[in-house]
Design a protein around this motif. Structure first.
Motif, PDB file in Angstrom:
ATOM      1  N   ASP A   1       0.840  -1.181   0.000  1.00  0.00           N
ATOM      2  CA  ASP A   1       0.000   0.000   0.000  1.00  0.00           C
ATOM      3  C   ASP A   1       0.882   1.240   0.000  1.00  0.00           C
ATOM      4  O   ASP A   1       1.866   1.342   0.734  1.00  0.00           O
ATOM      5  CB  ASP A   1      -0.906   0.037   1.228  1.00  0.00           C
TER       6      ASP A   1
ATOM      7  N   ARG B   1      -0.447   6.018  -4.133  1.00  0.00           N
ATOM      8  CA  ARG B   1      -1.040   5.184  -5.167  1.00  0.00           C
ATOM      9  C   ARG B   1      -2.343   4.538  -4.715  1.00  0.00           C
ATOM     10  O   ARG B   1      -3.136   4.108  -5.520  1.00  0.00           O
ATOM     11  CB  ARG B   1      -0.062   4.064  -5.564  1.00  0.00           C
TER      12      ARG B   1
ATOM     13  N   ARG C   1      -4.274   1.391  -2.480  1.00  0.00           N
ATOM     14  CA  ARG C   1      -3.995  -0.028  -2.276  1.00  0.00           C
ATOM     15  C   ARG C   1      -3.561  -0.697  -3.574  1.00  0.00           C
ATOM     16  O   ARG C   1      -4.019  -0.344  -4.651  1.00  0.00           O
ATOM     17  CB  ARG C   1      -5.236  -0.721  -1.736  1.00  0.00           C
ATOM     18  N   GLU C   2      -2.692  -1.684  -3.421  1.00  0.00           N
ATOM     19  CA  GLU C   2      -2.240  -2.458  -4.560  1.00  0.00           C
ATOM     20  C   GLU C   2      -2.373  -3.940  -4.251  1.00  0.00           C
ATOM     21  O   GLU C   2      -2.308  -4.359  -3.087  1.00  0.00           O
ATOM     22  CB  GLU C   2      -0.796  -2.106  -4.921  1.00  0.00           C
TER      23      GLU C   2
ATOM     24  N   ARG D   1       1.594  -2.552 -12.450  1.00  0.00           N
ATOM     25  CA  ARG D   1       2.852  -1.873 -12.179  1.00  0.00           C
ATOM     26  C   ARG D   1       3.850  -2.927 -11.721  1.00  0.00           C
ATOM     27  O   ARG D   1       3.509  -3.822 -10.955  1.00  0.00           O
ATOM     28  CB  ARG D   1       2.652  -0.821 -11.067  1.00  0.00           C
TER      29      ARG D   1
ATOM     30  N   TYR E   1      -1.349  -4.569  -8.880  1.00  0.00           N
ATOM     31  CA  TYR E   1      -2.561  -4.027  -9.497  1.00  0.00           C
ATOM     32  C   TYR E   1      -3.209  -3.013  -8.558  1.00  0.00           C
ATOM     33  O   TYR E   1      -3.151  -3.146  -7.336  1.00  0.00           O
ATOM     34  CB  TYR E   1      -3.550  -5.150  -9.800  1.00  0.00           C
ATOM     35  N   SER E   2      -3.852  -2.035  -9.135  1.00  0.00           N
ATOM     36  CA  SER E   2      -4.435  -0.940  -8.353  1.00  0.00           C
ATOM     37  C   SER E   2      -5.938  -1.123  -8.164  1.00  0.00           C
ATOM     38  O   SER E   2      -6.555  -2.061  -8.688  1.00  0.00           O
ATOM     39  CB  SER E   2      -4.183   0.388  -9.075  1.00  0.00           C
ATOM     40  N   GLU E   3      -6.533  -0.183  -7.417  1.00  0.00           N
ATOM     41  CA  GLU E   3      -7.986  -0.164  -7.263  1.00  0.00           C
ATOM     42  C   GLU E   3      -8.673   0.059  -8.604  1.00  0.00           C
ATOM     43  O   GLU E   3      -9.801  -0.393  -8.825  1.00  0.00           O
ATOM     44  CB  GLU E   3      -8.392   0.937  -6.279  1.00  0.00           C
ATOM     45  N   ASP E   4      -7.997   0.751  -9.523  1.00  0.00           N
ATOM     46  CA  ASP E   4      -8.567   0.947 -10.860  1.00  0.00           C
ATOM     47  C   ASP E   4      -8.719  -0.391 -11.578  1.00  0.00           C
ATOM     48  O   ASP E   4      -9.698  -0.611 -12.304  1.00  0.00           O
ATOM     49  CB  ASP E   4      -7.688   1.880 -11.690  1.00  0.00           C
TER      50      ASP E   4
END
Length: 246
Positions: free
Chosen positions: A7, A11, A13-14, A44, A52-55
């Motif tokens: 995290d 950015r 959370r990942e 990333r 990976y992101s929240e997106d």
């Protein structure tokens, strides 16, 4: 759960790939497949680890929602591509809703074979199947429209032969198909073309145009049929009266 050590306040959370799949409630192999089909951007990289992101998670949830609505993966890919090019996906989906929302509000009715036979006689099943009015599932049948079934019963009880009623319905459906094709051509020629010329604004206008066209098309057909019936009934009565007078 997301990996806390990855995290980053900057950015958000990942997630590692397994964590993202769990959060999205899909198998890892499905997530990898979406990546292969360009439905999901690459993660990333932090060394050999993909993050990976929240997106990414939001995108996976959007894909799941679109699949539930009947979209194909290729159609979803095109929608997401439009979104990435700056188009509001809600506007794009608004057009999709306007186009695919059923025009018919008919309610199907299911009954037993015996009930259908009681209504129309022993030959009714074969005729109704041949005309595409019903579907058979074991000892039960489903008619596509309760209103249409009630109308058929009324006409038959008034003395019209069932075969003639079904034949008239088939001819009427052919005419309705021609009318529908005409309206589709009008919409394609004068409403859909706005997308190419106006881009995002064109999509919004198309959604509004389709919303207006739906009731307008239905009223046009209903009013036109009622007017035609007035003319035909008057002509039939005049003809009958002329025969009585002669």
């Amino acid at each position: 759960m997301p990996t806390e050590e990855h995290d980053d306040p900057g950015r958000g959370r990942e997630y590692r790939i397994g964590e993202l799949a769990e959060a999205a409630d899909i198998p890892v192999r499905t997530l990898r497949y979406y990546q292969e089909r360009k439905l999901l951007p690459p993660p990333r990289r932090a060394g050999r680890i993909g993050l990976y992101s929240e997106d990414h998670l939001a995108r996976l949830r959007m894909i799941a929602n679109l699949l539930e609505r009947g979209h194909t993966l290729e159609g979803i890919r095109e929608l997401l591509a439009a979104w990435e090019q700056g188009q509001d996906i809600r506007t794009v989906l608004g057009v999709e809703n306007a186009v695919t929302t059923p025009w018919s509000n008919e309610v199907p009715v299911t009954m037993t074979l015996d009930e259908l036979t009681t209504l129309f006689g022993p030959e009714s099943l074969e005729r109704a199947i041949a005309h595409g009015h019903i579907e058979v599932d074991g000892d039960r049948v489903t008619h596509w429209s309760r209103r249409q079934l009630d109308a058929t019963v009324t006409l038959v009880r008034a003395g019209l032969p069932l075969e003639d009623v079904l034949s008239a319905g088939r001819e009427l459906q052919r005419s309705m198909d021609d009318l529908a094709a005409m309206f589709v051509r009008l919409i394609a020629a004068h409403a859909v073309g706005r997308i190419d010329n106006q881009g995002q604004n064109g999509l919004g206008e198309l959604t509004e145009a389709l919303a207006r066209l739906r009731p307008a098309a239905q009223v046009t057909v209903e009013a036109g049929f009622a007017r035609a019936m007035d003319r035909q009934v008057r002509a039939a009565i005049d003809q009958a009266l002329s025969h009585l007078a002669s």
